[in-house]
Design an enzyme around this catalytic site. Structure first.
Site, PDB file in Angstrom:
ATOM      1  N   GLU A  83      -0.325   8.426  45.421  1.00  0.00           N
ATOM      2  CA  GLU A  83       1.108   8.267  44.697  1.00  0.00           C
ATOM      3  C   GLU A  83       0.896   7.844  43.574  1.00  0.00           C
ATOM      4  O   GLU A  83       0.285   7.157  43.466  1.00  0.00           O
ATOM      5  CB  GLU A  83       1.794   7.627  45.422  1.00  0.00           C
ATOM      6  CG  GLU A  83       3.495   7.592  44.839  1.00  0.00           C
ATOM      7  CD  GLU A  83       4.444   5.716  45.703  1.00  0.00           C
ATOM      8  OE1 GLU A  83       3.508   5.396  47.264  1.00  0.00           O
ATOM      9  OE2 GLU A  83       5.502   5.829  46.008  1.00  0.00           O
ATOM     10  N   GLY A 124      -0.822  -3.349  47.023  1.00  0.00           N
ATOM     11  CA  GLY A 124      -1.113  -3.464  48.150  1.00  0.00           C
ATOM     12  C   GLY A 124      -1.095  -2.124  49.198  1.00  0.00           C
ATOM     13  O   GLY A 124      -2.363  -2.559  49.493  1.00  0.00           O
ATOM     14  N   MET A 141      -1.055   2.149  51.188  1.00  0.00           N
ATOM     15  CA  MET A 141      -0.224   3.063  50.566  1.00  0.00           C
ATOM     16  C   MET A 141      -0.107   3.951  51.720  1.00  0.00           C
ATOM     17  O   MET A 141      -0.223   3.607  52.924  1.00  0.00           O
ATOM     18  CB  MET A 141      -0.963   3.940  49.589  1.00  0.00           C
ATOM     19  CG  MET A 141      -0.888   5.463  49.482  1.00  0.00           C
ATOM     20  SD  MET A 141       1.401   5.192  48.699  1.00  0.00           S
ATOM     21  CE  MET A 141       1.794   6.840  48.933  1.00  0.00           C
ATOM     22  N   GLU A 142       1.557   4.625  52.175  1.00  0.00           N
ATOM     23  CA  GLU A 142       1.951   4.719  53.059  1.00  0.00           C
ATOM     24  C   GLU A 142       1.424   6.185  54.062  1.00  0.00           C
ATOM     25  O   GLU A 142       2.114   7.090  54.438  1.00  0.00           O
ATOM     26  CB  GLU A 142       3.600   4.643  53.206  1.00  0.00           C
ATOM     27  CG  GLU A 142       4.296   5.984  52.298  1.00  0.00           C
ATOM     28  CD  GLU A 142       4.697   5.178  51.131  1.00  0.00           C
ATOM     29  OE1 GLU A 142       3.842   4.593  50.687  1.00  0.00           O
ATOM     30  OE2 GLU A 142       5.850   4.954  50.045  1.00  0.00           O
ATOM     31  N   ASN A 143       0.660   6.952  53.453  1.00  0.00           N
ATOM     32  CA  ASN A 143      -0.128   8.099  53.620  1.00  0.00           C
ATOM     33  C   ASN A 143       0.658   8.438  55.144  1.00  0.00           C
ATOM     34  O   ASN A 143       0.056   7.607  55.843  1.00  0.00           O
ATOM     35  CB  ASN A 143      -1.156   8.854  53.224  1.00  0.00           C
ATOM     36  CG  ASN A 143      -1.792   7.833  52.053  1.00  0.00           C
ATOM     37  OD1 ASN A 143      -1.475   7.827  51.262  1.00  0.00           O
ATOM     38  ND2 ASN A 143      -2.407   6.869  52.310  1.00  0.00           N
ATOM     39  N   HIS A 170       6.039  -2.687  56.416  1.00  0.00           N
ATOM     40  CA  HIS A 170       6.341  -2.018  54.645  1.00  0.00           C
ATOM     41  C   HIS A 170       6.480  -0.350  54.915  1.00  0.00           C
ATOM     42  O   HIS A 170       7.091   0.528  54.726  1.00  0.00           O
ATOM     43  CB  HIS A 170       6.773  -3.166  53.208  1.00  0.00           C
ATOM     44  CG  HIS A 170       6.861  -2.162  51.969  1.00  0.00           C
ATOM     45  ND1 HIS A 170       8.006  -2.586  51.831  1.00  0.00           N
ATOM     46  CD2 HIS A 170       6.345  -0.647  51.747  1.00  0.00           C
ATOM     47  CE1 HIS A 170       8.154  -1.361  50.570  1.00  0.00           C
ATOM     48  NE2 HIS A 170       6.976  -0.707  51.135  1.00  0.00           N
ATOM     49  N   GLU A 171       4.810  -0.331  55.113  1.00  0.00           N
ATOM     50  CA  GLU A 171       3.913   0.509  54.778  1.00  0.00           C
ATOM     51  C   GLU A 171       4.654   1.602  56.436  1.00  0.00           C
ATOM     52  O   GLU A 171       4.345   2.799  56.040  1.00  0.00           O
ATOM     53  CB  GLU A 171       2.457   1.200  54.488  1.00  0.00           C
ATOM     54  CG  GLU A 171       2.400  -0.015  53.465  1.00  0.00           C
ATOM     55  CD  GLU A 171       2.846   0.524  52.755  1.00  0.00           C
ATOM     56  OE1 GLU A 171       2.908   1.607  51.930  1.00  0.00           O
ATOM     57  OE2 GLU A 171       2.875  -0.512  51.509  1.00  0.00           O
ATOM     58  N   HIS A 202       7.910   2.731  56.445  1.00  0.00           N
ATOM     59  CA  HIS A 202       8.427   4.580  55.409  1.00  0.00           C
ATOM     60  C   HIS A 202       8.082   5.553  56.333  1.00  0.00           C
ATOM     61  O   HIS A 202       8.096   6.337  55.374  1.00  0.00           O
ATOM     62  CB  HIS A 202       7.016   4.464  53.750  1.00  0.00           C
ATOM     63  CG  HIS A 202       6.823   3.389  52.721  1.00  0.00           C
ATOM     64  ND1 HIS A 202       8.199   3.645  52.087  1.00  0.00           N
ATOM     65  CD2 HIS A 202       6.312   2.730  51.944  1.00  0.00           C
ATOM     66  CE1 HIS A 202       8.216   3.197  51.101  1.00  0.00           C
ATOM     67  NE2 HIS A 202       7.605   2.598  51.227  1.00  0.00           N
ATOM     68  N   GLU A 207      11.779   2.819  47.987  1.00  0.00           N
ATOM     69  CA  GLU A 207      11.169   1.680  48.370  1.00  0.00           C
ATOM     70  C   GLU A 207      12.041   0.659  48.302  1.00  0.00           C
ATOM     71  O   GLU A 207      11.807  -0.280  48.662  1.00  0.00           O
ATOM     72  CB  GLU A 207      10.298   1.529  46.490  1.00  0.00           C
ATOM     73  CG  GLU A 207       8.796   2.107  46.290  1.00  0.00           C
ATOM     74  CD  GLU A 207       8.050   2.407  47.360  1.00  0.00           C
ATOM     75  OE1 GLU A 207       8.278   1.156  48.444  1.00  0.00           O
ATOM     76  OE2 GLU A 207       7.110   2.921  47.911  1.00  0.00           O
TER      77      GLU A 207
HETATM   78  N1  BES Z   1       4.346   3.242  47.803  1.00  0.00           N
HETATM   79  C1  BES Z   1       3.740   2.405  47.586  1.00  0.00           C
HETATM   80  C2  BES Z   1       2.423   1.971  47.423  1.00  0.00           C
HETATM   81  C3  BES Z   1       2.262   2.329  45.563  1.00  0.00           C
HETATM   82  C4  BES Z   1       2.495   1.989  44.439  1.00  0.00           C
HETATM   83  C5  BES Z   1       1.670   3.697  45.338  1.00  0.00           C
HETATM   84  C6  BES Z   1       2.187   2.608  43.032  1.00  0.00           C
HETATM   85  C7  BES Z   1       1.359   4.237  44.298  1.00  0.00           C
HETATM   86  C8  BES Z   1       1.907   3.032  43.420  1.00  0.00           C
HETATM   87  C9  BES Z   1       3.517   1.140  48.922  1.00  0.00           C
HETATM   88  O1  BES Z   1       4.506   1.461  49.626  1.00  0.00           O
HETATM   89  C10 BES Z   1       4.014  -0.172  48.544  1.00  0.00           C
HETATM   90  O2  BES Z   1       4.920  -0.023  47.665  1.00  0.00           O
HETATM   91  N2  BES Z   1       3.185  -0.871  48.200  1.00  0.00           N
HETATM   92  C11 BES Z   1       3.531  -2.562  47.581  1.00  0.00           C
HETATM   93  C12 BES Z   1       3.883  -3.464  48.938  1.00  0.00           C
HETATM   94  C13 BES Z   1       4.839  -3.350  49.423  1.00  0.00           C
HETATM   95  C14 BES Z   1       4.585  -4.755  50.225  1.00  0.00           C
HETATM   96  C15 BES Z   1       6.090  -3.556  48.641  1.00  0.00           C
HETATM   97  C16 BES Z   1       2.496  -2.859  47.239  1.00  0.00           C
HETATM   98  O3  BES Z   1       1.610  -1.849  46.942  1.00  0.00           O
HETATM   99  O4  BES Z   1       2.293  -4.350  45.824  1.00  0.00           O
HETATM  100 ZN    ZN Z   2       6.866   1.171  49.292  1.00  0.00          ZN
END
Ligand code: BES
Ligand code: ZN
Length: 850
Positions: free
Chosen positions: A122, A254, A256-258, A290-291, A294, A313
């Site tokens: 992503e 932080g 990723m929800e693969n 969170h993940e 998703h 998101e």
């Molecule tokens: N899908 C995102 C991770 C992501 C963000 C991948 C940007 C590629 C580019 C994941 O679900 C996410 O939102 N992660 C957050 C933490 C969450 C608790 C808000 C993060 O990684 O900060």
């Molecule tokens: Zn997210």
């Protein structure tokens, strides 16, 4: 090959892809510098598309061979992908490419971290793995074979056959390429299982590097709680036989929800009482939730295009905040989320980077994973729920899942389920998705003959993103409190839809005190001129815990402004009110700890700029110091007793109750340190048997200028633990006095453990500098120069992380001419770098307003 030249993508240009992908087969032959990826993809014409041009995204790929229906083809390749003549009928595409995971420092696509292969796709990383229509509305079923001489070989979905040096995986759920994942390495599993409400047995594994096995138990429990909660609250069941999580040390985000294979920054999943703070535990619980959430909001129902990012998101942040409220304290979570929103989203929404929750254009999508898309996106969902009520919200969500399962959707689809369930017209509400800027809501009151009237006026400042903002639907929760402190009107939801609108409450026996925007019912700035006495009254009596806290916060802000701008002494009403709350043992310690917090120095600077003053970072720092010192003196006699009450019996538990006590204990210790010269902090440091106590004591010592020995000891004790050493880097910079912060950061960048290519370590050092407000804004500009030096160095290696950290400059127009000039010079120096990434180019030019 050089990066592609920046181009702008527009929401209104959306067109479906010319082909449907019926299946994807991938084979990986892993090798650090020359991994071969073979793809076999079945395409057929998309009846919904007008344009049948065959274009596959691809970046930094070495094309070895390409075939259509078994015959070699000669595609036209550019830096961004390839095009090729293709049949207007179903066909099979086969390609082989070579990639260099070990040379991939950007941590996007397939890369290596400590000898382990892992992926981050992503938003647009899959195109660095193979040629593909890398867009979320193209969904397909993936089958993967991994050949590699490593003990653990993982991909999405359910495991298939495997043998020595190879493994196959099949994911039955159609998914976009951004949810693809592969992991290969020498890993160990912490395993458990979960039986879903429908009776499916799911194998759960948390894969970590050998040595980290002892840090898995908490994350695993959080996962099981999340799975149960999503069944209980949203009726969502898990849909594969296995759920894997992998911890990696080098990760931009932080987690990723693969699908079926979440990949986590090790800082967001590994925890033990000795090495992690209560705050770490709480964050880990939330991010695992969170993940996991998703899986339904993001994976089963995904986004049509990246402009719809908030669809997954915003909703998933909203869901994880509900989860945390249920697991812990709802008021504490609401207050913490508001602090975070004001610290990160408000500056964005009111500066040069302002954009709507659903942006309408971008150059680099990675720059739009923002506090606006995430946190304001979640606030919008909270408002929607408040407006339609809990029952209609639940019904709308059920309809959303039933109607759109397996689809790639838009915000229009999301709002339509609410319209269909409630019969409400959400046209005006939709402005929350299309307009940038934080609405200001001014309130005035009128009292006459037992009738109390509140008049609200809303306005949103115009910005480049939204030149002519229109009135929005603003839900305002209001309660009225009588002179004796009793609530005379319970919380009522007012719906502000006009620019100016009045609401009346009649039949009252005395003029009430209003408690407005309870629970922070909308992400707006409330402006109300009122007396200190009235704020103090609400601080003592408001039955809404959020607004009670808010009353104290506003008093703090006002007194700090008066102290900074007019040289006033600390306000007695604020001090007395806070002292009373601190002593009140009927209140949750976590809540009392929040009450003791001051607005951040950056928030004060923003408030001063907003009211037409030029903030002076040193004056703000001094005012905060004076206020804390005064508060410490006021509480002097209470401190030992209160601190004793906050002591917790072993064994350590990172739950709301214990961490609340440690949080208040930490706040009290920092006050006491101002009085006893660090004696108690030194004792706590020596006796601490968990990281929360050890770190709070060490921070106090460093702030008092007495941390040298403890810092040395801490480093010796923890030098083998990367996550703890990140804390060691961070706390030295965060707690340095303003005149030493830049020096401290600079010295740490010269430390042998400063591995600047690791995003966690980079942020722990340079990110911490930007968090030390007066230090970063040092009058000589050294903070800006140091950050710019390092962003210039980082950009070619990891553009995503470099670009994100440019946000430290987004507030530049708030400050005096001298500082503005220094920040502009720093930004221009970055902009002038040859071959600057698309990511950083976009950020710097938006911040400069170019
Ligand atoms: N899908 C995102 C991770 C992501 C963000 C991948 C940007 C590629 C580019 C994941 O679900 C996410 O939102 N992660 C957050 C933490 C969450 C608790 C808000 C993060 O990684 O900060
Ligand atoms: Zn997210």
């Amino acid at each position: 090959m050089k990066d592609a030249a920046p181009t702008t993508v527009y929401l209104e240009d959306y067109k479906p892809f010319g082909y449907v992908v019926d299946s994807v087969h991938l084979t990986f032959d892993l090798a650090p510098n020359a991994t071969r990826v073979k793809s076999r993809i079945e395409f057929s014409p998309n009846p919904e598309a007008a344009d049948r041009r065959f274009w596959l995204d691809g970046e930094k790929l070495k094309l070895i061979s390409a075939k259509i229906d078994g015959k070699d083809v000669n595609p036209v390749c550019t830096a961004e992908g390839l095009s090729c003549d293709a049949p207007d009928a179903p066909f099979v595409w086969e390609a082989e490419v070579e990639i260099d995971p070990a040379g991939n420092t950007a941590l996007e696509g397939l890369y290596m971290s400590n000898g382990m292969y892992c992926t981050q796709c992503e938003a647009q990383g899959f195109r660095k793995i193979t040629y593909y229509p890398d867009r979320p509305d193209v969904m397909s079923v993936f089958t993967v074979r991994i050949n590699g001489d490593l003990p653990v070989l993982l991909s999405n979905g359910n495991p298939g056959k495997s043998g020595d040096g190879w493994a196959e995986w099949h994911d039955p759920w159609p998914k976009p390429a951004y949810l693809f994942a592969l992991v290969a390495g020498d890993l160990v599993a912490h395993s458990d299982s979960f039986t879903t409400i429908g009776g499916r047995d799911v194998a759960l594994n948390l894969y970590v590097r050998p040595g980290d096995e002892g840090k898995c138990a908490f994350g695993m429990e959080a996962l099981k709680k999340s799975m149960k909660w999503d069944e209980d609250v949203y009726g969502r069941e898990y849909d594969l036989d296995i759920f894997n999580i992998v911890a990696v040390d080098d990760f931009n985000m932080g987690a990723m929800e693969n699908k079926g294979l979440n990949i986590f920054n090790s800082s967001a999943v590994l925890a033990s009482p000795e090495t992690s703070t209560d705050m770490n535990f709480e964050r880990i619980e939330a991010i695992i939730a969170h993940e996991y959430f998703h899986n339904w909001t993001g994976n089963r129902i995904t986004c049509r295009d990246w402009f719809q990012l908030c669809l997954k998101e915003g909703l998933t942040v909203y869901r994880d905040s509900q989860f945390t409220s249920d697991m812990r304290s709802a008021p504490v979570k609401r207050i913490s989320d508001t602090i975070d929103l004001r610290a990160r989203q408000f500056p964005e929404d009111n500066g040069p980077l302002a954009h709507p929750v659903r942006p309408d254009s971008f150059q680099e999508i990675n720059n739009f994973y923002t506090a606006t898309v995430y946190e304001k996106g979640a606030e919008v969902i909270g408002m929607l729920k408040r407006l339609v009520g809990d029952a209609a919200y639940a019904e709308a969500l059920d309809l959303y899942f039933a109607r759109h399962d397996g689809q790639a959707c838009t915000i229009e689809d999301w709002l339509k389920v609410f319209e269909d369930v409630t019969g409400r017209d959400l046209t005006q509400f939709k402005r929350w998705y299309s307009q940038a800027g934080t609405p200001r809501v001014k309130v005035t009151e009128h009292w006459e003959n037992g009738t109390y009237r509140l008049t609200f006026t809303q306005s949103t400042p115009a910005s480049v993103a939204s030149p002519a903002p229109q009135p929005q639907v603003i839900p305002i929760a209001v309660g009225l409190i009588g002179p004796n402190g009793d609530e005379v009107v319970e919380t009522t939801l007012l719906e502000l839809t006009e620019e100016t609108q009045a609401f009346e409450f009649s039949g009252l026996s005395a003029k009430p005190v209003p408690s407005i925007l309870r629970g922070f019912s909308a992400p707006v700035i409330l402006e109300r001129e009122t007396t200190t006495a009235e704020r103090a009254f609400l601080l003592a009596h408001d039955t809404d815990p959020f607004n009670r806290w808010e009353a104290g916060r506003t008093l703090a802000l006002e007194t700090l402004n008066d102290m900074t701008l007019g040289g006033a002494a600390p306000n007695a009403a604020y001090l007395d009110g806070i002292v009373a709350v601190t002593r009140d043992s009927s209140l949750d310690p976590a809540y009392r700890a929040l009450m003791l917090g001051l607005p951040s120095q950056s928030e004060l600077a923003a408030a001063q700029a907003e009211s037409g003053h030029t903030p002076d970072p040193m004056a703000i720092w001094n005012a905060c110091e004076t206020l804390r010192q005064t508060l410490a003196e006021k509480l002097q006699d209470d401190l030992p007793g209160l601190m004793a009450e906050m002591r917790v019996e072993a064994p350590y538990r990172p739950d709301a109750e214990q961490s609340g006590k440690r949080s208040l204990g930490g706040a009290l210790l920092s006050l006491l340190t101002r009085l006893d010269g660090g004696e108690e902090a030194a004792r706590q440091y020596a006796e601490a048997d968990n990281m929360t106590l050890q770190l709070s004591a060490l921070s106090c010592l460093v702030r008092a200028g007495k941390g040298e020995d403890a810092l040395r000891q801490f480093y010796e004790q923890w030098q083998g633990d990367r996550l703890v050493i990140d804390k060691w880097f961070m706390l030295q910079v965060l707690n340095a006095a303003p005149d030493r912060a830049v020096g401290a950061a600079k010295a740490l960048t010269e430390h042998k453990d400063f591995n600047w290519k690791n995003p966690n370590r980079f942020r722990a050092t340079l990110g911490a500098l930007t968090g030390n407000h007066a230090g970063f804004h040092a009058a000589d500009g050294a903070g800006y120069a140091l950050l710019a030096d390092w962003l210039i160095k980082l950009d070619p290696v990891n553009p995503q992380t470099a670009a994100r950290m440019c946000t430290a400059f987004q507030t530049w127009k708030r400050y005096d001419a001298e500082r503005q000039g220094q920040m502009r010079a720093a930004l221009e120096r970055i902009a002038a770098q040859p071959d600057l990434s698309r990511d950083t180019t976009e950020m710097v030019s938006r911040i400069l307003g170019a």
